[in-house]
Design a protein around this motif. Structure first.
Motif, mmCIF file in Angstrom:
data_model
loop_
_atom_site.group_PDB
_atom_site.id
_atom_site.type_symbol
_atom_site.label_atom_id
_atom_site.label_comp_id
_atom_site.label_asym_id
_atom_site.label_seq_id
_atom_site.Cartn_x
_atom_site.Cartn_y
_atom_site.Cartn_z
ATOM 1 N N SER A 77 37.810 37.653 44.338
ATOM 2 C CA SER A 77 39.037 38.274 43.846
ATOM 3 C C SER A 77 39.088 39.757 44.177
ATOM 4 N N LEU A 130 39.543 40.138 48.103
ATOM 5 C CA LEU A 130 40.837 39.649 48.556
ATOM 6 C C LEU A 130 41.962 40.548 48.067
ATOM 7 N N GLY A 131 41.918 40.936 46.794
ATOM 8 C CA GLY A 131 42.955 41.809 46.257
ATOM 9 C C GLY A 131 43.012 43.132 46.981
ATOM 10 N N GLY A 144 45.214 37.250 44.714
ATOM 11 C CA GLY A 144 43.777 37.380 44.475
ATOM 12 C C GLY A 144 43.333 36.629 43.239
ATOM 13 N N GLY A 160 40.962 33.380 43.292
ATOM 14 C CA GLY A 160 39.714 33.520 42.543
ATOM 15 C C GLY A 160 39.477 32.364 41.597
ATOM 16 N N SER A 195 49.544 41.143 45.668
ATOM 17 C CA SER A 195 48.100 41.113 45.935
ATOM 18 C C SER A 195 47.330 40.649 44.704
ATOM 19 N N TRP A 196 47.761 41.131 43.549
ATOM 20 C CA TRP A 196 47.074 40.764 42.308
ATOM 21 C C TRP A 196 47.223 39.272 42.018
ATOM 22 N N THR A 208 40.352 41.572 40.636
ATOM 23 C CA THR A 208 41.468 41.735 41.573
ATOM 24 C C THR A 208 42.139 43.081 41.372
#
Length: 594
Positions: free
Chosen positions: A567, A570-571, A529, A533, A525-526, A483
């Protein structure tokens, strides 16, 4: 029927009944046994997911009884002697028969490894030199029946004949000798306790054949168990302390102290090299690359000239799922695991070095040895499948190669880990600075060393195997790192450069201060994600021990170990969206194009 005949029948009956009684619980922890079966005091069916004998009906015996009967037949045919070559031939035929009936996992690790070497044409006088488990002891009862304890030299010779093909070690011989001698003494009319004590005396006095291994004495461990039986009158207390103090491993003996010493040496060398400073590390890394690179090439040349390439190339390919899982595991344990080490790489270069050559040399420097080492592992495993499932892969590699090859191989592996570890420890202070924590580097190093030591102790002493916990660890670690990598890559796309002075400025006037020093879009975001994940992850350290399993772990992405890819994408995508939606681009991207 004479007393001796009744005793012989009783010994073989006891062997088969004990074997059948323990069949459903093989390789299961005490907690798993209690949860699955309760107290096992009668013959039981094995559960469908039993690790060794799934679904076997109650009363079924395992290879222990089967091999004992093979040995009994050979003793009769050889008029007391056991021909090692014929024994190897009978074991191979028996294994082929078991495979044809669908039973693939009944052989113990030492016997399985020895027979694989026999199939490849190895000298049977050498195939048993790594057999330290208890397989020889489990099948040796017929030797005790056929030989009297008064002639200890003859008895010892016959025991050694039974061990040589698969358990030609001091531990293998001692464990088999204790069982055979106890059986022989029992046929003379001794009670169980009398036979045990006298057997310990006789075996301790025997000239011990077999390859030396750095393990504890089997008779010493047996004496410890007998003392425990005398100290505890309650059966449950005795069982508990027997498991805790002596263990129930198939290893005939274990050396936790030596393991601890080796870990301590590794950690000490890591700290010494790290503490010596930047210039010393550069020198060590330079010479280590040449020396240990040469050792790796030595192993590669040996394998290239000795491996059965036709068999290796002719192996049936694995499934697409296995391939994807393998790629994911390698990615998680290598590139993704190193993704946040860019600062380490950059700090050892001149400021004039361009980014392109820096990336190429880093990729080549890490990738070439990685491909070579993984390739060597593939060739080794193709020739010896027990390496892929060994609880101790180091011991498995050592046993699969001759000493003059395995020693350089393991030294190179040790040194490679040491070299990468000292870089990480040296940079521990830099890591804490990026977190906004200002502490002396020595404190950061202490934390790093404690974590490293605890992890090593868990993998080597705290877990039942190596691969399950290790793969679980890197799979879990890959999710947050992937991520982070996706966010970092996305951030780089929106920039032309970074403000180097601003990156080192930890005050509110820094162009990277964002909101109170926190980049909210990146953090959001992290976290998103990472959480998503983990929905695709199964943290399973063994067949019977699952820490947790995400609700999407059974999906295509989850089954194939692709949580790290979810991850990463998405991140990165979420961070890019937040960047585009932001009215003030500096909220995400810093000061303009910086």
């Amino acid at each position: 029927m004479t007393r001796t005949e009744r005793g012989a029948l009783g010994a073989l009956t006891g062997l088969s009944l004990g074997d059948a009684l323990g069949m459903p619980t093989q390789s299961m922890s005490p907690a798993a046994i209690h949860e699955t079966y309760g107290r096992v005091d009668t013959l039981r069916d094995a559960i469908a997911d039993q690790p060794i004998a799934p679904g076997m009906p109650a009363g079924s015996v395992t290879d222990d009884t089967e091999q004992a009967l093979i040995m009994a037949g050979l003793i009769i045919e050889g008029k007391g002697h056991i021909d090692p070559k014929e024994f190897a031939k009978r074991l191979l035929a028996w294994e082929d028969d078991m495979k044809s009936r669908g039973s693939l996992d009944l052989l113990g690790p030492s016997t399985k490894l020895a027979l694989e070497q026999v199939r490849r044409g190895a000298d049977i006088m050498t195939t048993g030199r790594t057999g330290t488990t208890n397989g020889a002891a489990m099948r040796v009862a017929p030797v005790g029946i056929a030989n009297r304890p008064q002639d200890t030299r003859r008895l010892a010779n016959r025991i050694y004949e039974s061990c040589q093909v698969t358990h030609d070690t001091v531990a293998g011989f001692q464990s088999a000798a204790l069982v055979a001698t106890t059986v022989s003494l029992g046929l003379e009319g001794m009670t169980v306790r009398q036979a045990l004590h006298e057997s310990l005396r006789l075996v301790s006095a025997m000239e011990t054949p077999g390859a030396w291994t750095p393990k504890a004495s089997v008779p010493a461990r047996a004496r410890q168990s007998i003392r425990l039986s005398e100290e505890f009158s309650d059966e449950d207390d005795f069982e508990h302390h027997l498991i805790e103090d002596c263990g129930t491993s198939v290893e005939a003996k274990r050396s936790p102290f030596l393991t601890f010493v080796c870990i301590a040496v590794f950690v000490a060398l890591t700290v010494v090299v790290s503490a010596a400073g930047h210039a010393f590390i550069l020198t060590v890394q330079k010479w280590a690359t040449w020396i240990f690179g040469a050792l790796t090439l030595l192993v590669a040349i040996y394998l290239a000239t000795t491996v059965d390439w036709s068999s290796f190339i002719g192996n049936a390919p694995g499934s697409a799922s296995a391939f994807l899982i393998g790629v994911g595991t390698i990615a998680a344990g290598t590139g993704i695991g190193w993704v946040n080490s860019g600062a380490d790489m950059a700090r050892y270069q001149k400021t004039s070095v361009k980014s392109g050559p820096l990336i190429l040399t880093a990729a080549a420097g890490a990738g070439i040895p990685l491909v070579v080492v993984i390739g060597l592992g593939s060739v080794l495993t193709a020739g010896n499948s027990t390496i892929a499932s060994a609880a101790d892969p180091v011991a498995a590699v050592r046993s699969a190669l001759p000493a003059w090859v395995s020693i350089p191989y393991l030294i190179a592996a040790f040194a490679g880990l040491l070299m990468s570890n000292n870089l990480s420890v040296y940079s521990a202070g830099l890591t804490t600075i990026t977190l906004g924590i200002r502490i002396p580097r020595v404190y950061a190093v202490v934390v790093d060393v404690v974590v490293t030591t605890c992890g090593a102790l868990y993998f080597t002493l705290g877990s039942d195997g190596f691969y399950g916990p290790f793969v679980t660890f890197i799979s879990l670690l890959a999710v947050p790192l992937s991520t982070w990598a996706g966010i970092f890559l996305s951030d780089m796309i929106f920039r032309k450069r970074y403000d180097s002075d601003g990156l080192l400025n930890l005050q509110a006037d820094s162009p990277y201060w964002y909101w109170h020093g926190v980049n909210l879009p990146a953090i959001i975001s992290w976290l998103v994600g990472m959480v998503v994940g983990f929905l695709f992850v199964t943290a399973q350290v063994s067949k019977n021990e699952v820490w947790f399993s995400g609700p999407l772990a059974g999906s295509f992405l989850g089954r194939n170990g692709l949580a790290w890819l979810v991850s990463l994408l998405l991140g990165g995508i979420l961070y890019a969206i937040l960047h585009l939606l932001s009215k003030d681009s500096t909220a995400v991207g810093g000061s303009g194009n910086d």
